[in-house]
Design a protein around this motif. Structure first.
Motif, PDB file in Angstrom:
ATOM      1  N   UNK A  75      38.462 -28.979  52.664  1.00 46.39           N
ATOM      2  CA  UNK A  75      37.939 -30.299  52.295  1.00 46.39           C
ATOM      3  C   UNK A  75      39.071 -31.188  51.808  1.00 46.39           C
ATOM      4  N   UNK A  76      38.859 -32.488  51.898  1.00 49.02           N
ATOM      5  CA  UNK A  76      39.854 -33.445  51.444  1.00 49.02           C
ATOM      6  C   UNK A  76      40.102 -33.228  49.958  1.00 49.02           C
ATOM      7  N   UNK A  77      41.362 -33.293  49.552  1.00 45.50           N
ATOM      8  CA  UNK A  77      41.618 -33.128  48.113  1.00 45.50           C
ATOM      9  C   UNK A  77      41.092 -34.341  47.342  1.00 45.50           C
ATOM     10  N   UNK A  78      40.376 -34.090  46.299  1.00 49.16           N
ATOM     11  CA  UNK A  78      39.731 -35.140  45.522  1.00 49.16           C
ATOM     12  C   UNK A  78      40.592 -35.554  44.329  1.00 49.16           C
ATOM     13  N   UNK A  79      41.472 -34.684  43.900  1.00 41.69           N
ATOM     14  CA  UNK A  79      42.259 -34.961  42.701  1.00 41.69           C
ATOM     15  C   UNK A  79      43.095 -36.240  42.836  1.00 41.69           C
ATOM     16  N   UNK A  80      43.794 -36.484  43.955  1.00 37.28           N
ATOM     17  CA  UNK A  80      44.544 -37.747  44.039  1.00 37.28           C
ATOM     18  C   UNK A  80      43.649 -38.980  43.945  1.00 37.28           C
ATOM     19  N   UNK A  81      42.453 -38.910  44.522  1.00 35.00           N
ATOM     20  CA  UNK A  81      41.545 -40.056  44.456  1.00 35.00           C
ATOM     21  C   UNK A  81      41.088 -40.276  43.011  1.00 35.00           C
ATOM     22  N   UNK A  82      40.831 -39.201  42.279  1.00 34.94           N
ATOM     23  CA  UNK A  82      40.429 -39.330  40.883  1.00 34.94           C
ATOM     24  C   UNK A  82      41.575 -39.929  40.068  1.00 34.94           C
ATOM     25  N   UNK A  83      42.807 -39.528  40.360  1.00 34.17           N
ATOM     26  CA  UNK A  83      43.962 -40.094  39.660  1.00 34.17           C
ATOM     27  C   UNK A  83      44.067 -41.596  39.881  1.00 34.17           C
ATOM     28  N   UNK A  84      43.866 -42.027  41.119  1.00 31.34           N
ATOM     29  CA  UNK A  84      43.937 -43.454  41.422  1.00 31.34           C
ATOM     30  C   UNK A  84      42.831 -44.213  40.700  1.00 31.34           C
ATOM     31  N   UNK A  85      41.634 -43.663  40.669  1.00 28.16           N
ATOM     32  CA  UNK A  85      40.519 -44.329  39.985  1.00 28.16           C
ATOM     33  C   UNK A  85      40.816 -44.471  38.495  1.00 28.16           C
ATOM     34  N   UNK A  86      41.354 -43.422  37.876  1.00 26.19           N
ATOM     35  CA  UNK A  86      41.688 -43.514  36.452  1.00 26.19           C
ATOM     36  C   UNK A  86      42.818 -44.502  36.202  1.00 26.19           C
ATOM     37  N   UNK A  87      43.800 -44.549  37.082  1.00 29.78           N
ATOM     38  CA  UNK A  87      44.874 -45.530  36.916  1.00 29.78           C
ATOM     39  C   UNK A  87      44.342 -46.952  37.017  1.00 29.78           C
ATOM     40  N   UNK A  88      43.442 -47.194  37.970  1.00 27.92           N
ATOM     41  CA  UNK A  88      42.842 -48.531  38.089  1.00 27.92           C
ATOM     42  C   UNK A  88      42.012 -48.859  36.853  1.00 27.92           C
ATOM     43  N   UNK A  89      41.267 -47.889  36.355  1.00 28.03           N
ATOM     44  CA  UNK A  89      40.459 -48.105  35.163  1.00 28.03           C
ATOM     45  C   UNK A  89      41.350 -48.465  33.971  1.00 28.03           C
ATOM     46  N   UNK A  90      42.433 -47.740  33.793  1.00 26.15           N
ATOM     47  CA  UNK A  90      43.361 -48.034  32.700  1.00 26.15           C
ATOM     48  C   UNK A  90      43.988 -49.409  32.880  1.00 26.15           C
ATOM     49  N   UNK A  91      44.359 -49.747  34.128  1.00 28.91           N
ATOM     50  CA  UNK A  91      44.949 -51.060  34.399  1.00 28.91           C
ATOM     51  C   UNK A  91      43.993 -52.179  34.015  1.00 28.91           C
ATOM     52  N   UNK A  92      42.734 -52.083  34.442  1.00 29.78           N
ATOM     53  CA  UNK A  92      41.783 -53.145  34.152  1.00 29.78           C
ATOM     54  C   UNK A  92      41.446 -53.209  32.665  1.00 29.78           C
TER      55      UNK A  92
END
Length: 129
Positions: free
Chosen positions: A18-35
């Motif tokens: 399956x596609x690795x989900x961890x990088x996508x979760x990292x990007x979502x958290x980085x965007x959340x922190x940015x906003x």
């Protein structure tokens, strides 16, 4: 005796990972922190305020003195020093000066307007960031 061939053995099929989900979760958290870091959070008012309604009145056209980048002046149909003298009698007066006009020339014109009696001079600028 006839030898039989062994049946074709097929390799076991690989399971697609399956596609690795961890990088996508990292990007979502980085965007959340940015906003969260860039958002402007305002404090809520202590109580609700009902603001009064305002009706904008149309202002009369304010007379305008135009100044070119070389220092030429125009007011209504007048040019040069005649334009300066006629514009000084107007209150309020809007000044539209070219951005290439030197600050020294603009200061001299403002001083001349002030000496001739202009008391409310508004310099038009262009909005920017």
């Amino acid at each position: 005796m006839i030898r039989r061939r062994p049946p074709f053995v097929t390799a076991p099929q690989r399971r697609i990972a399956p596609e690795p989900v961890v990088p996508m979760i990292n990007v979502v958290f980085l965007l959340l922190i940015f906003f969260l870091m860039t958002a402007q959070i305002t404090t809520p008012p202590p109580f609700e305020v009902d603001l009064p309604q305002a009706v904008a009145e149309e202002e009369d056209a304010i007379p305008t003195l135009y100044i070119s980048g070389t220092g030429e002046m125009a007011f209504e149909s007048l040019m040069g020093n005649e334009a300066l003298a006629a514009a000084a009698a107007q209150t309020p007066l809007t000044l539209q000066a070219d951005s290439r006009l030197s600050a020294g020339t603009l200061a001299r014109i403002l001083a001349d307007l002030s000496q001739k009696g202009a008391s409310d001079i508004r310099l038009m600028t262009q909005g920017g960031s």
